[in-house]
Design a protein around this motif. Structure first.
Motif, short mmCIF file in Angstrom:
data_model
loop_
_atom_site.label_atom_id
_atom_site.label_comp_id
_atom_site.label_asym_id
_atom_site.label_seq_id
_atom_site.Cartn_x
_atom_site.Cartn_y
_atom_site.Cartn_z
N LEU A 36 0.81 -1.08 -0.01
CA LEU A 36 -0.04 0.10 -0.28
C LEU A 36 0.91 1.04 0.01
O LEU A 36 0.50 2.36 -0.90
N THR A 37 2.00 1.22 0.94
CA THR A 37 2.60 2.18 1.09
C THR A 37 3.15 3.13 -0.19
O THR A 37 3.13 4.37 -0.38
N PRO A 38 3.95 2.29 -1.26
CA PRO A 38 4.33 3.07 -2.37
C PRO A 38 3.18 3.68 -3.09
O PRO A 38 3.60 4.49 -3.78
N LEU A 39 2.06 2.96 -3.37
CA LEU A 39 0.99 3.52 -4.21
C LEU A 39 0.51 4.84 -3.33
O LEU A 39 0.26 5.87 -4.11
N GLN A 121 -0.45 18.58 3.74
CA GLN A 121 -0.90 17.69 4.93
C GLN A 121 -0.15 16.75 5.22
O GLN A 121 0.16 16.31 6.31
N ARG A 122 0.30 15.92 4.08
CA ARG A 122 1.11 14.84 4.59
C ARG A 122 2.48 15.27 4.95
O ARG A 122 2.92 14.68 6.05
N SER A 128 2.10 9.10 4.20
CA SER A 128 1.13 9.07 3.40
C SER A 128 -0.07 8.00 3.73
O SER A 128 -1.31 8.00 3.20
N THR A 129 0.41 7.15 4.73
CA THR A 129 -0.63 6.16 5.20
C THR A 129 -1.29 6.44 6.41
O THR A 129 -2.00 5.55 7.08
N HIS A 130 -1.14 7.80 7.01
CA HIS A 130 -1.71 8.06 8.35
C HIS A 130 -3.27 8.05 7.95
O HIS A 130 -3.64 8.61 6.84
N ILE A 173 -6.91 3.90 -2.45
CA ILE A 173 -6.12 3.00 -3.51
C ILE A 173 -6.74 3.32 -4.92
O ILE A 173 -5.70 3.23 -5.64
N LEU A 174 -8.02 3.67 -4.97
CA LEU A 174 -8.45 3.74 -6.43
C LEU A 174 -7.82 5.12 -7.17
O LEU A 174 -7.49 5.11 -8.13
N LEU A 175 -7.48 5.98 -6.16
CA LEU A 175 -6.85 7.35 -6.65
C LEU A 175 -5.49 6.86 -6.81
O LEU A 175 -5.10 7.67 -8.03
#
Length: 208
Positions: A36-39, A121-122, A128-130, A173-175
């Motif tokens: 998930l993280t790299p996406l 925000q990030r 990015s996974t917060h 994830i779709l984004l």
């Protein structure tokens, strides 16, 4: 193999990894954080010197997108029947959604502005996974892409999909999948390449 074909292979790997994560999350309520993280990171990289840097760099992208890379190879190769049909459906649906987005210049501008806000925000949350960043990505998707004439129908276990934080993850994830689809199009990728440039893409996927 040309540099462009290698870059297209990277974009497709990210697209299929996003599709697989959506399918798994919708059915199990679980997501692999390493995949998930790299996406999600890629969504907030708005300016990179080259394609591989969007997904970790020259020596990291192949590892970070390993799952998507394998799924893409199976889909383009002779092992398509072993791939969950939902994964292929989501990947093709994201490509179709991005094509709709690319024709809506006003929405594209809105997405760009919102992504700029998300980057700030990030930087505050340092990830990015917060949960807050995922919620913001989900909100961006809802406010823009969900309003296009084509909407992606996610199928899975309603016990999970009705949970707010899981629905937010799905949209985030779709984004990221749309991010990969935009990259694919910018690199000259087209749907017909899956047929007429299949061998070249497979070669690129099999090469680091």
């Amino acid at each position: 193999m040309t540099t462009r074909e290698k870059d297209q292979a990277i974009a497709l790997s990210a697209l299929f990894q996003a599709a697989e994560l959506v399918a798994t999350l919708a059915k199990t309520g679980q997501v692999n954080q390493e995949q998930l993280t790299p996406l999600l990171d890629s969504v907030l990289i708005l300016d990179a010197p080259n394609t591989c840097d969007i997904y970790g760099g020259e020596w990291e992208w192949s590892t970070q997108l390993q799952q998507g890379k394998q799924l893409c190879k199976k889909t383009l190769g002779n092992d398509r029947n072993s791939v969950d049909p939902d994964i292929i459906r989501y990947a093709l649906s994201v490509l179709h959604l991005e094509a709709k987005l690319s024709k809506d210049k006003t929405m594209l501008s809105t997405v760009g502005t919102k992504l700029g806000n998300l980057v700030r925000q990030r930087d505050h949350f340092d990830s990015s996974t917060h949960a807050n960043i995922i919620a913001a990505m989900s909100g961006l998707y809802q406010d823009t892409l969900s309003n296009l004439s084509f909407r992606i129908q996610v199928q899975g276990d309603s016990r999970f999909l009705q949970q707010g934080h899981i629905a937010e993850q799905v949209r985030a994830i779709l984004l990221s999948g749309v991010r990969a689809a935009i990259l694919w199009r910018q690199l000259g990728g087209r749907r017909w390449h899956f047929i007429f440039k299949r061998k070249a893409l497979l070669h690129a996927l099999e090469t680091r």
